[in-house]
Design a protein around this motif. Structure first.
Motif, PDB file in Angstrom:
ATOM      1  N   LEU A 297       0.642  -1.319  -0.146  1.00 27.65           N
ATOM      2  CA  LEU A 297       0.029  -0.089   0.084  1.00 27.65           C
ATOM      3  C   LEU A 297       0.696   1.307   0.112  1.00 27.65           C
ATOM      4  CD1 LEU A 297      -2.768  -1.025   2.680  1.00 27.65           C
ATOM      5  CD2 LEU A 297      -3.201  -0.622  -0.049  1.00 27.65           C
ATOM      6  N   ARG A 301       0.756   4.253  -3.042  1.00 31.29           N
ATOM      7  CA  ARG A 301       0.517   5.467  -2.560  1.00 31.29           C
ATOM      8  C   ARG A 301       1.232   6.721  -3.106  1.00 31.29           C
ATOM      9  NH1 ARG A 301       0.833   4.457   2.742  1.00 31.29           N
ATOM     10  NH2 ARG A 301      -1.341   3.667   2.637  1.00 31.29           N
ATOM     11  N   SER A 311      -3.112  -0.089  -9.716  1.00 34.81           N
ATOM     12  CA  SER A 311      -4.169  -0.602  -9.476  1.00 34.81           C
ATOM     13  C   SER A 311      -3.646  -2.237  -9.134  1.00 34.81           C
ATOM     14  CB  SER A 311      -5.098  -0.808 -10.595  1.00 34.81           C
ATOM     15  OG  SER A 311      -4.395  -1.413 -11.805  1.00 34.81           O
ATOM     16  N   HIS A 332      -5.021  -7.076  -6.479  1.00 31.09           N
ATOM     17  CA  HIS A 332      -5.580  -5.524  -6.761  1.00 31.09           C
ATOM     18  C   HIS A 332      -5.679  -4.824  -5.617  1.00 31.09           C
ATOM     19  CE1 HIS A 332      -8.583  -2.818  -8.057  1.00 31.09           C
ATOM     20  NE2 HIS A 332      -8.218  -3.077  -9.348  1.00 31.09           N
ATOM     21  N   ILE A 333      -5.633  -3.452  -5.697  1.00 32.66           N
ATOM     22  CA  ILE A 333      -5.342  -2.566  -4.576  1.00 32.66           C
ATOM     23  C   ILE A 333      -6.717  -2.796  -3.795  1.00 32.66           C
ATOM     24  CG2 ILE A 333      -6.566  -0.656  -6.122  1.00 32.66           C
ATOM     25  CD1 ILE A 333      -4.789   1.167  -4.393  1.00 32.66           C
ATOM     26  N   GLN A 334      -7.783  -2.925  -4.265  1.00 30.28           N
ATOM     27  CA  GLN A 334      -8.890  -3.243  -3.516  1.00 30.28           C
ATOM     28  C   GLN A 334      -8.895  -4.240  -2.533  1.00 30.28           C
ATOM     29  OE1 GLN A 334     -12.129  -3.624  -6.562  1.00 30.28           O
ATOM     30  NE2 GLN A 334     -12.869  -1.570  -5.803  1.00 30.28           N
ATOM     31  N   ARG A 335      -8.184  -5.440  -2.957  1.00 37.90           N
ATOM     32  CA  ARG A 335      -8.061  -6.586  -2.228  1.00 37.90           C
ATOM     33  C   ARG A 335      -7.114  -6.335  -0.787  1.00 37.90           C
ATOM     34  NH1 ARG A 335      -7.860 -12.510  -2.785  1.00 37.90           N
ATOM     35  NH2 ARG A 335      -7.541 -13.049  -0.398  1.00 37.90           N
ATOM     36  N   LEU A 337      -6.774  -3.600   0.483  1.00 39.37           N
ATOM     37  CA  LEU A 337      -7.371  -2.712   1.586  1.00 39.37           C
ATOM     38  C   LEU A 337      -8.272  -3.520   2.257  1.00 39.37           C
ATOM     39  CD1 LEU A 337      -8.427   0.248  -1.068  1.00 39.37           C
ATOM     40  CD2 LEU A 337      -6.703   0.423   1.008  1.00 39.37           C
ATOM     41  N   ARG A 338      -8.483  -4.561   2.037  1.00 41.52           N
ATOM     42  CA  ARG A 338      -9.544  -5.357   2.519  1.00 41.52           C
ATOM     43  C   ARG A 338      -8.703  -6.402   3.755  1.00 41.52           C
ATOM     44  NH1 ARG A 338     -12.578  -5.934  -2.410  1.00 41.52           N
ATOM     45  NH2 ARG A 338     -11.626  -7.929  -2.871  1.00 41.52           N
ATOM     46  N   ASP A 350      -4.353 -12.984  -6.486  1.00 43.34           N
ATOM     47  CA  ASP A 350      -5.277 -13.388  -7.481  1.00 43.34           C
ATOM     48  C   ASP A 350      -4.797 -14.195  -8.760  1.00 43.34           C
ATOM     49  OD1 ASP A 350      -7.016 -11.620  -5.924  1.00 43.34           O
ATOM     50  OD2 ASP A 350      -6.317 -10.060  -6.823  1.00 43.34           O
TER      51      ASP A 350
END
Length: 419
Positions: A297, A301, A311, A332-335, A337-338, A350
């Protein structure tokens, strides 16, 4: 200044004023032809001064129909901000000829309804040259407000012109918008603006300009600076630009670049431009499997990373610079963040099928569309990560060659107000 129609709806913002310097009649100053207005969609359009009913209280009121096609300058026309500000001219005062620099210009409406340049605000001395990337402080020298007929040299191209005032007028623009503004300037003025920009900003602007413009600017630069700017550009954009140059010029610039940077571009130049290898960037975000999600992250950033590149984080065996060790997967960046920050990225990979450098533009496009991706890994025959294709690179190649010229344009006239 904002531009409004008679109903109070905002049409756009004034970016420049178009004049004809040969239009002096009966001692009056040069004639104003119209305004260059930036409308939604980042287009600059021409609004004839005859469509302007009032200029006061920080606003411009227009009436009638406005042609929404992108403004194109014609011979004999001059942009006040783009071409006259910072120009060195001669003030003729009581028989003396004094070098001065244009800093501002006033325009007034005459009794007959014409708008004319009425006063010129000048500063004595030579134009100040900004060090690239630094803002000028307070300007020095006596200032005067004079009539246009006291000034000689407004029509002369003269020596290289400073671009300080022009860049100050455009300092709120993003690189894409600055590129649009620079595209509308004359070749000579584009070169002067390029000289005034720092390497990073110029690199960002070149990535957004049409091919002809950026090739013109790059060939204007001295070889050492051209190599510095190419180093700052995204590798795929720099490669596209190099590919348009003669082989001897390519080699000269590559020799002047840092060896690692040049090696990436040499590799990209070996691929056909309509393959994954020709489309990819060689600088994706790469980590080893033991790196933490917090580290990942922190990497994505970084402000200088394009959103599409940021991404996806690619996880590989060492080395972690392309060409890397074997690709293990991506996250992926969304993963990221979770998941918990202390977890290793290797535990949340992934399953994403990469493409080879020889994959066609069609294959890459279908892969991005099928899996709703904005980036895709590119691997060689040994499974090593050699680059990443992003959706913006694909769009650049599937849109018409002149898409930057016509983005968002409409045919014909758009009604602002018909009263």
């Amino acid at each position: 200044m904002s531009v409004f129609d008679p109903l109070g709806d905002e049409v756009g913002r004034v970016r420049d004023v178009l004049v004809t310097l040969s239009g002096r009649v009966g001692g009056q100053g040069p004639r104003v032809i119209g305004l260059i207005v930036e409308v939604p969609g980042r287009r600059r359009v021409f609004v004839p001064i005859t469509r302007v009913t009032a200029i006061d209280a920080g606003q411009v009121i227009t009436t009638g129909l406005v042609n929404m096609r992108r403004f194109q300058q014609r011979p004999g026309e001059t942009l006040v901000v783009g071409e006259l500000f910072d120009r060195q001219v001669t003030l003729v005062d009581d028989g003396q000829r004094v070098p001065v620099v244009v800093e501002d210009i006033a325009m007034d409406r005459q009794r007959g309804g014409d708008w004319r340049l009425s006063k010129i605000f000048v500063r004595k001395g030579a134009p100040q040259r900004a060090v690239r990337g630094l803002r000028l402080g307070r300007r020095r020298g006596e200032t005067l407000l004079v009539d246009p007929d006291q000034v000689e040299g407004l029509q002369d191209a003269g020596p290289a012109q400073a671009a300080t005032a022009l860049l100050e007028a455009y300092e709120d623009l993003k690189p894409q918008d600055l590129a649009e503004a620079i595209h509308g300037l004359s070749p000579k003025r584009r070169a002067e603006v390029a000289d005034a920009l720092d390497d990073e900003t110029l690199a960002d602007v070149l990535e957004e300009l049409p091919d002809d413009d950026r090739l013109e600017i790059l060939t204007h630069l001295v070889a050492e600076r051209a190599a510095d700017v190419l180093e700052v550009m995204q590798p795929d954009d720099a490669t596209d630009l190099l590919a348009d140059l003669p082989a001897a010029t390519q080699e000269e610039l590559l020799q002047l670049m840092e060896p690692d940077e040049a090696a990436d571009l040499r590799r990209l130049l070996t691929y056909d431009e309509n393959t994954a290898g020709g489309l990819m960037t060689t600088e994706p975000v790469v980590l080893g499997p033991d790196a933490s999600i917090a580290e990942a992250l922190a990497l994505v950033r970084r402000e200088e990373l394009h959103p599409a590149i940021a991404s996806l984080v690619y996880v590989t065996r060492p080395p972690h610079e392309t060409p890397t060790g074997r690709l293990l997967g991506s996250v992926h960046i969304q993963r990221l963040l979770r998941e918990a920050p202390h977890q290793p990225v290797g535990s949340v990979l992934d399953d994403l099928d990469p493409v080879t450098p020889q994959a066609s533009l069609g294959e890459v496009t279908r892969a991005l569309a099928t899996y709703n991706l904005v980036a895709l890994p590119v691997v060689d025959a040994e499974g090593r990560l050699v680059g990443s294709v992003t959706v913006d690179d694909v769009l650049d190649h599937i849109l018409p060659d002149d898409w930057r010229e016509e983005r968002g344009e409409e045919n014909g006239l758009t009604e602002v107000a018909d009263v």
